[in-house]
Scaffold this motif. Structure first.
Motif, PDB file in Angstrom:
ATOM      1  N   PHE A 119       0.819  -1.212   0.000  1.00  0.00           N
ATOM      2  CA  PHE A 119       0.000   0.000   0.000  1.00  0.00           C
ATOM      3  C   PHE A 119       0.854   1.264   0.000  1.00  0.00           C
ATOM      4  N   ILE A 120       0.669   2.108  -1.002  1.00  0.00           N
ATOM      5  CA  ILE A 120       1.171   3.476  -0.991  1.00  0.00           C
ATOM      6  C   ILE A 120       0.013   4.349  -0.525  1.00  0.00           C
ATOM      7  N   ILE A 121       0.256   5.158   0.506  1.00  0.00           N
ATOM      8  CA  ILE A 121      -0.822   5.959   1.091  1.00  0.00           C
ATOM      9  C   ILE A 121      -0.368   7.408   1.223  1.00  0.00           C
ATOM     10  N   GLU A 122      -1.064   8.315   0.560  1.00  0.00           N
ATOM     11  CA  GLU A 122      -0.820   9.739   0.757  1.00  0.00           C
ATOM     12  C   GLU A 122      -1.422  10.156   2.089  1.00  0.00           C
ATOM     13  N   GLY A 123      -0.639  10.846   2.903  1.00  0.00           N
ATOM     14  CA  GLY A 123      -1.129  11.312   4.187  1.00  0.00           C
ATOM     15  C   GLY A 123      -1.559  12.765   4.140  1.00  0.00           C
ATOM     16  N   ASN A 124      -1.679  13.367   5.304  1.00  0.00           N
ATOM     17  CA  ASN A 124      -1.980  14.792   5.446  1.00  0.00           C
ATOM     18  C   ASN A 124      -1.012  15.388   6.444  1.00  0.00           C
ATOM     19  N   LEU A 125      -0.378  16.504   6.074  1.00  0.00           N
ATOM     20  CA  LEU A 125       0.600  17.157   6.930  1.00  0.00           C
ATOM     21  C   LEU A 125      -0.043  18.302   7.706  1.00  0.00           C
ATOM     22  N   ARG A 126       0.342  18.434   8.973  1.00  0.00           N
ATOM     23  CA  ARG A 126      -0.284  19.422   9.847  1.00  0.00           C
ATOM     24  C   ARG A 126       0.181  20.851   9.542  1.00  0.00           C
ATOM     25  N   PHE A 127       1.492  21.060   9.349  1.00  0.00           N
ATOM     26  CA  PHE A 127       1.995  22.412   9.103  1.00  0.00           C
ATOM     27  C   PHE A 127       1.491  22.924   7.753  1.00  0.00           C
ATOM     28  N   MET A 128       1.030  24.182   7.728  1.00  0.00           N
ATOM     29  CA  MET A 128       0.457  24.724   6.503  1.00  0.00           C
ATOM     30  C   MET A 128       1.479  24.802   5.370  1.00  0.00           C
ATOM     31  N   HIS A 129       2.734  25.096   5.675  1.00  0.00           N
ATOM     32  CA  HIS A 129       3.733  25.208   4.604  1.00  0.00           C
ATOM     33  C   HIS A 129       4.066  23.855   3.991  1.00  0.00           C
ATOM     34  N   ARG A 130       3.567  22.768   4.582  1.00  0.00           N
ATOM     35  CA  ARG A 130       3.844  21.429   4.061  1.00  0.00           C
ATOM     36  C   ARG A 130       2.618  20.770   3.434  1.00  0.00           C
ATOM     37  N   ARG A 131       1.485  21.437   3.436  1.00  0.00           N
ATOM     38  CA  ARG A 131       0.240  20.804   2.988  1.00  0.00           C
ATOM     39  C   ARG A 131       0.298  20.342   1.529  1.00  0.00           C
ATOM     40  N   ARG A 132       1.107  21.031   0.704  1.00  0.00           N
ATOM     41  CA  ARG A 132       1.177  20.680  -0.723  1.00  0.00           C
ATOM     42  C   ARG A 132       2.453  19.908  -1.071  1.00  0.00           C
ATOM     43  N   GLU A 133       3.108  19.399  -0.069  1.00  0.00           N
ATOM     44  CA  GLU A 133       4.404  18.763  -0.295  1.00  0.00           C
ATOM     45  C   GLU A 133       4.294  17.451  -1.074  1.00  0.00           C
ATOM     46  N   ILE A 134       3.112  16.873  -1.103  1.00  0.00           N
ATOM     47  CA  ILE A 134       2.916  15.646  -1.883  1.00  0.00           C
ATOM     48  C   ILE A 134       2.973  15.916  -3.388  1.00  0.00           C
ATOM     49  N   LEU A 135       2.680  17.139  -3.816  1.00  0.00           N
ATOM     50  CA  LEU A 135       2.509  17.406  -5.247  1.00  0.00           C
ATOM     51  C   LEU A 135       3.763  17.154  -6.081  1.00  0.00           C
ATOM     52  N   PRO A 136       4.960  17.596  -5.669  1.00  0.00           N
ATOM     53  CA  PRO A 136       6.138  17.256  -6.483  1.00  0.00           C
ATOM     54  C   PRO A 136       6.515  15.781  -6.421  1.00  0.00           C
ATOM     55  N   ILE A 137       5.994  15.056  -5.423  1.00  0.00           N
ATOM     56  CA  ILE A 137       6.250  13.619  -5.320  1.00  0.00           C
ATOM     57  C   ILE A 137       5.251  12.817  -6.146  1.00  0.00           C
ATOM     58  N   ARG A 138       4.063  13.354  -6.322  1.00  0.00           N
ATOM     59  CA  ARG A 138       2.983  12.586  -6.954  1.00  0.00           C
ATOM     60  C   ARG A 138       3.315  12.064  -8.341  1.00  0.00           C
ATOM     61  N   PRO A 139       4.023  12.812  -9.215  1.00  0.00           N
ATOM     62  CA  PRO A 139       4.388  12.230 -10.516  1.00  0.00           C
ATOM     63  C   PRO A 139       5.196  10.939 -10.383  1.00  0.00           C
ATOM     64  N   VAL A 140       6.074  10.876  -9.387  1.00  0.00           N
ATOM     65  CA  VAL A 140       6.839   9.650  -9.138  1.00  0.00           C
ATOM     66  C   VAL A 140       5.888   8.517  -8.765  1.00  0.00           C
ATOM     67  N   LEU A 141       4.935   8.809  -7.887  1.00  0.00           N
ATOM     68  CA  LEU A 141       4.011   7.781  -7.422  1.00  0.00           C
ATOM     69  C   LEU A 141       3.051   7.344  -8.526  1.00  0.00           C
ATOM     70  N   ASN A 142       2.587   8.298  -9.341  1.00  0.00           N
ATOM     71  CA  ASN A 142       1.710   7.946 -10.459  1.00  0.00           C
ATOM     72  C   ASN A 142       2.419   7.018 -11.438  1.00  0.00           C
ATOM     73  N   GLU A 143       3.659   7.342 -11.761  1.00  0.00           N
ATOM     74  CA  GLU A 143       4.422   6.515 -12.681  1.00  0.00           C
ATOM     75  C   GLU A 143       4.700   5.146 -12.063  1.00  0.00           C
ATOM     76  N   TRP A 144       5.003   5.140 -10.786  1.00  0.00           N
ATOM     77  CA  TRP A 144       5.258   3.874 -10.092  1.00  0.00           C
ATOM     78  C   TRP A 144       3.998   2.993 -10.096  1.00  0.00           C
ATOM     79  N   ALA A 145       2.870   3.595  -9.752  1.00  0.00           N
ATOM     80  CA  ALA A 145       1.621   2.833  -9.684  1.00  0.00           C
ATOM     81  C   ALA A 145       1.215   2.294 -11.056  1.00  0.00           C
TER      82      ALA A 145
END
Length: 324
Positions: A119-145
């Protein structure tokens, strides 16, 4: 096709996402981010850098930070590990973060998502400056999946009905998630993951026969991996002071290399097993290195001072996709 599979924290690492080195501080760091988990030196640097990209605040520091990742990638690849990197932030993403006053981040791949078994699971980050931190990683995960077997889920978006600082969540961060077979430990200190996030993960993973164990942490500890590191079956580095209800009973019989709360704040437990015979840690931790070597484990060392300044080290800057 390969299979997404992380069976433990010390199973042989085969594929990993290694973070980039991009960060812009929020405009008002004193009121917009909790810095209690940082050392005093690092806390002062953060408070004096509001609204600035690290490259603007200290060009040499930025260069040193990028070099840390280059050396880490080289070390991982020398052990045959496939290393994947998130994309860099776009100009629009940076401008948006600045315009909102929250800054931006693309610096710790451990937390925006996590991997448990298949299971690859996207979480949720508490700090506001980190809320969008998944976005630059998501292309890697999409390609992997697309090219590998496994599941890809995402936690529900955080509830903002009570404002941006709402505690409702659900918040679930990869640094709090520690995998040991079908037992999953999830930390919560009030700084990152919360009980709503853990409850969501528990409801999901129990459908697949996993056991989720909440772990209450000292309020100065950001994530569980800042208090615990599993070296191999039956051996761990641990900060006992960080566990408000004691070390989980599943780990009571493990041999322990003990560290203090002050050492935990310096990220001494945040090393990375390449497998159960090789462990990566910071060259600064000479006493710990000697203790690990005494257990028959090879230790690889790098200077990771800059990453530690921003609250994370070797585990924080990596997230496994295959450990088996």
């Amino acid at each position: 096709m390969r299979k997404t599979n992380v069976v433990s924290e010390f199973a042989p690492l085969k594929s990993v996402v290694l973070a980039q080195s991009e960060f812009c501080f929020p405009n008002d760091t004193e009121n917009s981010m909790d810095t209690s988990f940082l050392t005093k030196e690092n806390e002062e640097f953060v408070k004096n850098s509001g609204g600035k990209d690290v490259a603007e605040a200290d060009k040499q520091l930025q260069s040193d930070w990028e070099q840390e990742k280059i050396k880490m990638q080289s070390l991982l690849e020398s052990y045959g590990v496939e290393v994947l990197r998130p994309r860099l932030l776009t100009r629009h993403e940076k401008e948006y973060g600045r315009s909102q006053g929250v800054g931006y981040s693309n610096f710790f791949s451990r937390d925006p998502f996590f991997t448990i078994g298949p299971f690859i699971i996207e979480g949720n980050l508490r700090f506001m400056h980190r809320r969008r931190e998944i976005l630059p990683i998501r292309p890697v995960l999409n390609e992997w999946a697309k090219n590998n077997e496994g599941y890809y889920f995402a936690a529900p978006q955080p509830d903002l009905s009570e404002g941006e600082k709402s505690e409702i969540g659900p918040f679930i961060e990869g640094g709090d998630v520690v995998v040991l077979g079908e037992t999953i430990f999830v930390g919560h200190s009030g700084l990152a993951s919360n009980l709503n996030g853990i409850r969501w993960l528990k409801q999901l993973m129990e459908q697949f026969d996993y056991k989720v164990v909440p772990v209450r942490l000292h309020p100065s500890i950001l994530h569980l991996d800042c208090a615990l590191s599993m070296l191999k079956e039956g051996l761990m580095i641990v900060c006992k002071e960080a566990f408000l209800d004691g070390i989980p009973e599943e780990l009571n019989d493990w041999e322990k290399i003990n560290v203090s709360l002050k050492e935990a704040a310096n990220l001494i437990t945040n090393g990375l097993p390449i497998n159960d015979q090789v462990y990566v840690t910071d060259q600064a931790f000479t006493d710990l290195i000697a203790q690990i070597k005494a257990k028959g484990i090879k230790v690889e060392t790098l200077d990771y001072r800059v990453s530690r300044m921003f609250g994370g080290s070797f585990r924080c800057t990596t997230q496994a996709l295959i450990r088996e």
